[in-house]
Design a protein around this motif. Structure first.
Motif, short mmCIF file in Angstrom:
data_model
loop_
_atom_site.label_atom_id
_atom_site.label_comp_id
_atom_site.label_asym_id
_atom_site.label_seq_id
_atom_site.Cartn_x
_atom_site.Cartn_y
_atom_site.Cartn_z
N THR A 190 0.84 -1.20 0.00
CA THR A 190 0.00 0.00 0.00
C THR A 190 0.87 1.24 0.00
O THR A 190 0.61 2.21 -0.74
N PHE A 191 1.93 1.23 0.77
CA PHE A 191 2.77 2.41 0.87
C PHE A 191 3.75 2.52 -0.29
O PHE A 191 4.25 3.61 -0.57
N THR A 192 3.99 1.44 -0.99
CA THR A 192 4.72 1.54 -2.25
C THR A 192 3.91 2.34 -3.25
O THR A 192 4.44 3.20 -3.97
N ARG A 193 2.59 2.10 -3.30
CA ARG A 193 1.72 2.86 -4.21
C ARG A 193 1.62 4.32 -3.78
O ARG A 193 1.64 5.23 -4.63
N ILE A 194 1.53 4.57 -2.48
CA ILE A 194 1.47 5.95 -2.00
C ILE A 194 2.76 6.69 -2.32
O ILE A 194 2.75 7.85 -2.76
N LYS A 195 3.87 6.02 -2.12
CA LYS A 195 5.17 6.63 -2.46
C LYS A 195 5.20 7.03 -3.93
O LYS A 195 5.62 8.15 -4.28
N ARG A 196 4.74 6.16 -4.81
CA ARG A 196 4.75 6.45 -6.24
C ARG A 196 3.86 7.64 -6.56
O ARG A 196 4.22 8.52 -7.36
N ARG A 197 2.69 7.71 -5.93
CA ARG A 197 1.78 8.84 -6.17
C ARG A 197 2.42 10.15 -5.74
O ARG A 197 2.31 11.17 -6.43
N LEU A 198 3.08 10.13 -4.59
CA LEU A 198 3.70 11.36 -4.10
C LEU A 198 4.90 11.77 -4.95
O LEU A 198 5.13 12.96 -5.17
N ILE A 199 5.64 10.79 -5.44
CA ILE A 199 6.74 11.10 -6.36
C ILE A 199 6.20 11.70 -7.65
O ILE A 199 6.71 12.72 -8.15
N ASP A 200 5.17 11.07 -8.22
CA ASP A 200 4.58 11.55 -9.47
C ASP A 200 4.01 12.96 -9.32
O ASP A 200 3.98 13.73 -10.29
N ALA A 201 3.54 13.29 -8.10
CA ALA A 201 2.97 14.63 -7.86
C ALA A 201 4.04 15.65 -7.51
O ALA A 201 3.71 16.82 -7.27
N GLY A 202 5.30 15.24 -7.49
CA GLY A 202 6.38 16.17 -7.17
C GLY A 202 6.49 16.52 -5.70
O GLY A 202 7.08 17.54 -5.34
N LEU A 203 5.94 15.66 -4.83
CA LEU A 203 5.94 15.93 -3.40
C LEU A 203 7.06 15.21 -2.66
O LEU A 203 7.42 15.61 -1.55
N VAL A 204 7.59 14.15 -3.25
CA VAL A 204 8.60 13.33 -2.59
C VAL A 204 9.69 12.99 -3.61
O VAL A 204 9.42 12.75 -4.79
N GLU A 205 10.92 12.96 -3.12
CA GLU A 205 12.06 12.48 -3.91
C GLU A 205 12.79 11.42 -3.10
O GLU A 205 12.56 11.27 -1.88
N THR A 206 13.63 10.67 -3.77
CA THR A 206 14.40 9.64 -3.08
C THR A 206 15.90 9.92 -3.21
O THR A 206 16.36 10.53 -4.18
N GLU A 207 16.63 9.48 -2.19
CA GLU A 207 18.09 9.61 -2.17
C GLU A 207 18.69 8.26 -1.80
O GLU A 207 18.19 7.58 -0.89
N ARG A 208 19.75 7.90 -2.48
CA ARG A 208 20.46 6.67 -2.14
C ARG A 208 21.41 6.94 -0.98
O ARG A 208 22.12 7.94 -0.95
N VAL A 209 21.39 6.05 0.00
CA VAL A 209 22.25 6.19 1.18
C VAL A 209 23.17 4.99 1.25
O VAL A 209 22.73 3.85 1.45
N ALA A 210 24.46 5.23 1.02
CA ALA A 210 25.42 4.13 1.02
C ALA A 210 25.62 3.60 2.44
O ALA A 210 25.51 4.33 3.43
N ARG A 211 25.91 2.30 2.52
CA ARG A 211 26.21 1.66 3.80
C ARG A 211 27.53 0.92 3.69
O ARG A 211 27.91 0.45 2.62
#
Length: 297
Positions: free
Chosen positions: A243-264
């Motif tokens: 469910t939250f994978t879909r919400i994440k995609r909607r927010l990304i598509d709406a320009g509300l959320v971005e993602t950043e890669r965090v190295a470990r």
């Protein structure tokens, strides 16, 4: 000892604790709402806890999952229509969820409506007939008239209770939401999630900025790892990781959320979600409006 929750009546009030093993049958929405309100008044730290109560429960100074001493455990036989009406808003549903989680109220599905609501215990029982207002300055407040004194009512409904399915709530309590986000994401995120769920009018199922979206948006505003955030949402009872994978995609598509890669140092990089554009700027109390506007454009 907690105050005894009571149903408001035309004659005063009817304490639920005066009935041994109380059973409420087929309450209409105003009556069931009045019962939840009575428990809320009797045990506010359980039903509608403030932040000090939430923090105290989260660190183990108070058992939020237990019924407070003296609070009666009520079984409610309720129709699906009444249940859906009373739990249409998120906050109303979460208050009822707190009572169910604590064992203060048990919900059973009533498939056949009854002529009148019934409140019954082991030693006595009565029919509850409602009216709106009593002409004495209480406005539109609902009042009920208890009629009769029938000690057989509880026994007569026992087979119905035994055969009735349990109502399963899909809305979590305030304690569960706060505790899950505090455990996974920290106190600041937990408090902001609860604040945003409280913001504005009660949340209905048709709100684009609904509870799940708001919770995920708070995590993004705090720069939370996506996996951690989705696990917190799942632990809180808000939905599944998919469910939250879909919400994440909607927010990304709406320009509300971005993602950043965090190295470990070891293992695959993790992904952090961060607020972008309209989600990053406004104060928390205006975040829901920003989400709603962007998703509806």
């Amino acid at each position: 000892m907690s105050p005894d929750p009571a149903i408001p009546t035309a004659e005063g009030s009817l304490p639920l604790g005066s009935f041994a093993d109380p059973l409420l049958v087929d309450p209409e929405p105003p009556l069931l709402s009045a019962v939840v309100g009575a428990y809320r008044e009797a045990a506010p730290n359980l039903v509608d806890p403030d932040f000090p109560a939430l923090r105290a429960a989260a660190v183990g100074r108070r058992d939020a999952s237990a019924t407070p001493a003296g609070l009666p455990s009520l079984t409610v036989l309720v129709t699906a229509a009444t249940f859906e009406s009373v739990t249409d808003g998120f906050r109303d549903a979460s208050r009822l969820a707190a009572l169910v989680d604590a064992g203060a109220i048990g919900l059973r599905v009533l498939t056949k409506p009854q002529p009148n609501a019934v409140l019954a215990g082991d030693a006595t029982g009565c029919v509850l007939v409602g009216n709106q207002g009593d002409g004495e300055g209480d406005g539109d407040a609902a009042r009920w008239h208890p009629i009769g004194d029938d000690r057989t009512l509880r026994d007569r409904y026992e087979p119905v209770v035994a055969d009735a399915d349990e109502h399963r709530l899909r809305t979590p309590s305030r304690h569960r939401v706060y505790g899950a986000f505090r455990e996974r994401c920290g106190e600041a995120v937990a408090e902001d999630v609860v604040r945003l769920l409280d913001s504005g009018p009660d949340l209905g199922g048709d709100d684009p900025a609904g509870p799940r979206t708001r919770a995920y948006a708070v995590g993004a505003r705090h720069g939370t790892h996506d996996h951690t955030l989705r696990r917190a949402c799942e632990d809180a009872g808000l939905g599944s990781p998919s469910t939250f994978t879909r919400i994440k995609r909607r927010l990304i598509d709406a320009g509300l959320v971005e993602t950043e890669r965090v190295a470990r140092p070891v293992g695959r990089p993790r992904e952090r979600v961060v607020a972008a554009g309209p989600l990053s700027a406004p104060p928390l109390e205006r975040v829901a409006d920003a989400i709603r506007k962007s998703l509806e454009e």
